[in-house]
Each structure stands twice: as C-alpha cells, then as structure tokens.
Design a protein around this motif. Structure first.
Motif, short mmCIF file in Angstrom:
data_model
loop_
_atom_site.label_atom_id
_atom_site.label_comp_id
_atom_site.label_asym_id
_atom_site.label_seq_id
_atom_site.Cartn_x
_atom_site.Cartn_y
_atom_site.Cartn_z
N GLY A 196 -9.93 45.06 41.87
CA GLY A 196 -10.48 45.93 41.56
C GLY A 196 -10.63 46.60 42.87
O GLY A 196 -10.31 47.31 42.85
N LEU A 197 -10.47 45.77 43.65
CA LEU A 197 -10.71 46.45 45.74
C LEU A 197 -9.47 46.58 45.64
O LEU A 197 -9.10 48.17 46.42
N THR A 198 -8.38 46.73 45.55
CA THR A 198 -6.72 46.59 45.08
C THR A 198 -6.61 48.20 44.40
O THR A 198 -6.00 49.43 45.27
N VAL A 199 -7.44 48.69 43.46
CA VAL A 199 -7.73 49.53 42.50
C VAL A 199 -8.12 50.72 42.87
O VAL A 199 -7.48 51.87 42.86
N GLY A 200 -9.14 50.78 43.74
CA GLY A 200 -9.67 50.90 43.89
C GLY A 200 -9.68 51.78 45.40
O GLY A 200 -9.64 52.92 45.93
N LEU A 201 -8.89 51.06 46.07
CA LEU A 201 -7.93 51.37 47.20
C LEU A 201 -6.55 52.29 46.40
O LEU A 201 -6.60 53.67 48.19
N VAL A 202 -5.94 51.64 45.91
CA VAL A 202 -4.50 53.12 45.95
C VAL A 202 -4.87 53.62 44.63
O VAL A 202 -4.06 54.36 44.82
N TYR A 203 -5.80 53.98 43.58
CA TYR A 203 -6.12 55.06 42.89
C TYR A 203 -7.21 55.78 43.03
O TYR A 203 -6.30 56.88 43.00
#
Length: 83
Positions: free
Chosen positions: A38-45
């Motif tokens: 979730g954190l990765t998606v938030g940062l990238v997306y």
C-alpha cells in the motif's frame, strides 16, 4: 489527488498479498506485506505531495489488511457453522 475510484487499488493489494503468501510468506506477515504494498503504491501511483502519498499509501495497506482479515473471519465462521 486521491479519487474515489482509486479505492479499486485495495483489492489489487489483497490479490498481490495472496500471491506472495502462496510463494511462501507466512500468513502472520501478510498485514505487513499489505502495508508495504500500500505504501509503495501510494508513493508511486499518486500524484500528490509526499505527505499525502504516504498517508494514502498507509490507508491502502491498512484497508487491504482489514478487508482481508474481515473476509477471512467471515468465511471461517461460516465454515464452522456448516459442520
């Protein structure tokens, strides 16, 4: 900015966590995997300030983790009542 249709990311995180679990991740670590994804998606997306990306990413991960465990508990209780 976070849009309401971005909520569709949550089931994708749940599916990704399930795949990771099938590859050997112990089930007790699945909430951490959901949070990390979730954190990765938030940062990238997302296209927003970094604080908002982090906050929304954590929200995605926690939502995916809670949705997964809530669904799992309902299924397990349903199976116990069927016996």
């Amino acid at each position: 900015m976070f849009e309401i249709y971005d909520v569709a990311i949550i089931p994708l995180i749940i599916g990704a966590v399930e795949l990771i679990k099938r590859m050997g991740l112990p089930a007790k670590y699945s909430p951490f995997a959901a949070l990390a994804l979730g954190l990765t998606v938030g940062l990238v997306y997302l296209d927003a300030p970094i604080k908002e990306r982090i906050l929304v990413g954590i929200m995605f991960g926690l939502s995916a983790s809670g949705l997964y465990s809530g669904t799992k508990n309902i299924v397990e209780k349903g199976d116990a009542n069927d016996s």
